[in-house]
Design a protein around this motif. Structure first.
Motif, PDB file in Angstrom:
ATOM      1  N   GLY A   8      41.094 -22.577  43.613  1.00  0.00           N
ATOM      2  CA  GLY A   8      41.598 -23.913  43.286  1.00  0.00           C
ATOM      3  C   GLY A   8      41.989 -24.767  44.475  1.00  0.00           C
ATOM      4  O   GLY A   8      42.676 -25.771  44.312  1.00  0.00           O
ATOM      5  N   THR A   9      41.528 -24.400  45.669  1.00  0.00           N
ATOM      6  CA  THR A   9      41.964 -25.122  46.877  1.00  0.00           C
ATOM      7  C   THR A   9      40.829 -25.789  47.646  1.00  0.00           C
ATOM      8  O   THR A   9      40.992 -26.088  48.828  1.00  0.00           O
ATOM      9  N   ASP A  13      45.497 -31.627  48.846  1.00  0.00           N
ATOM     10  CA  ASP A  13      46.407 -32.324  47.943  1.00  0.00           C
ATOM     11  C   ASP A  13      46.313 -33.825  48.227  1.00  0.00           C
ATOM     12  O   ASP A  13      46.553 -34.272  49.338  1.00  0.00           O
ATOM     13  N   LEU A  69      38.483 -26.241  37.992  1.00  0.00           N
ATOM     14  CA  LEU A  69      39.922 -26.411  38.215  1.00  0.00           C
ATOM     15  C   LEU A  69      40.175 -27.426  39.328  1.00  0.00           C
ATOM     16  O   LEU A  69      41.024 -28.312  39.192  1.00  0.00           O
ATOM     17  N   CYS A  70      39.423 -27.332  40.414  1.00  0.00           N
ATOM     18  CA  CYS A  70      39.577 -28.274  41.529  1.00  0.00           C
ATOM     19  C   CYS A  70      39.316 -29.706  41.072  1.00  0.00           C
ATOM     20  O   CYS A  70      40.064 -30.630  41.429  1.00  0.00           O
ATOM     21  N   LYS A  73      42.199 -30.944  38.890  1.00  0.00           N
ATOM     22  CA  LYS A  73      43.349 -31.300  39.728  1.00  0.00           C
ATOM     23  C   LYS A  73      43.134 -32.644  40.401  1.00  0.00           C
ATOM     24  O   LYS A  73      44.046 -33.481  40.447  1.00  0.00           O
ATOM     25  N   LEU A  76      43.563 -35.543  37.872  1.00  0.00           N
ATOM     26  CA  LEU A  76      44.963 -35.815  37.593  1.00  0.00           C
ATOM     27  C   LEU A  76      45.641 -36.477  38.794  1.00  0.00           C
ATOM     28  O   LEU A  76      46.391 -37.445  38.643  1.00  0.00           O
ATOM     29  N   GLN A  77      45.367 -35.987  39.983  1.00  0.00           N
ATOM     30  CA  GLN A  77      45.955 -36.582  41.178  1.00  0.00           C
ATOM     31  C   GLN A  77      45.526 -38.032  41.351  1.00  0.00           C
ATOM     32  O   GLN A  77      46.331 -38.879  41.739  1.00  0.00           O
TER      33      GLN A  77
END
Length: 83
Positions: A8-9, A13, A69-70, A73, A76-77
């Motif tokens: 997931g990275t 971020d 998943l990435c 994320k 959403l971000q």
């Protein structure tokens, strides 16, 4: 279920980033250069992909659901950042 440490990275971020520094994920990196103080303006937006790490991800048996998943994320971000 246990996942690899990098699960997931792929992306850094996008909410808690640092200006004028590389923001690094396993595969993708971005840098947002800013000039000035309180009324800072973007002077550059830099994006890169580490192809060696991407190839490593492609070989991983968890790639499909890790990538999903990435992307979830990041979706959403992007909503949070645009508000």
């Amino acid at each position: 279920m246990e996942h690899k440490e990098c699960y997931g990275t792929m992306f850094p971020d996008a909410i808690h980033f640092r200006n004028n520094e590389p923001n690094v994920g396993k595969v993708f990196t971005f840098k947002l250069d800013s000039t000035g103080g309180m009324g800072a303006a973007r002077s550059a937006r830099i994006f890169s992909a580490n192809i060696k790490e991407w190839d490593d991800c492609l070989k991983c048996p968890e790639f499909e659901h890790c990538y999903k998943l990435c992307m979830a994320k990041m979706s959403l971000q992007s909503v949070i950042v645009s508000e």
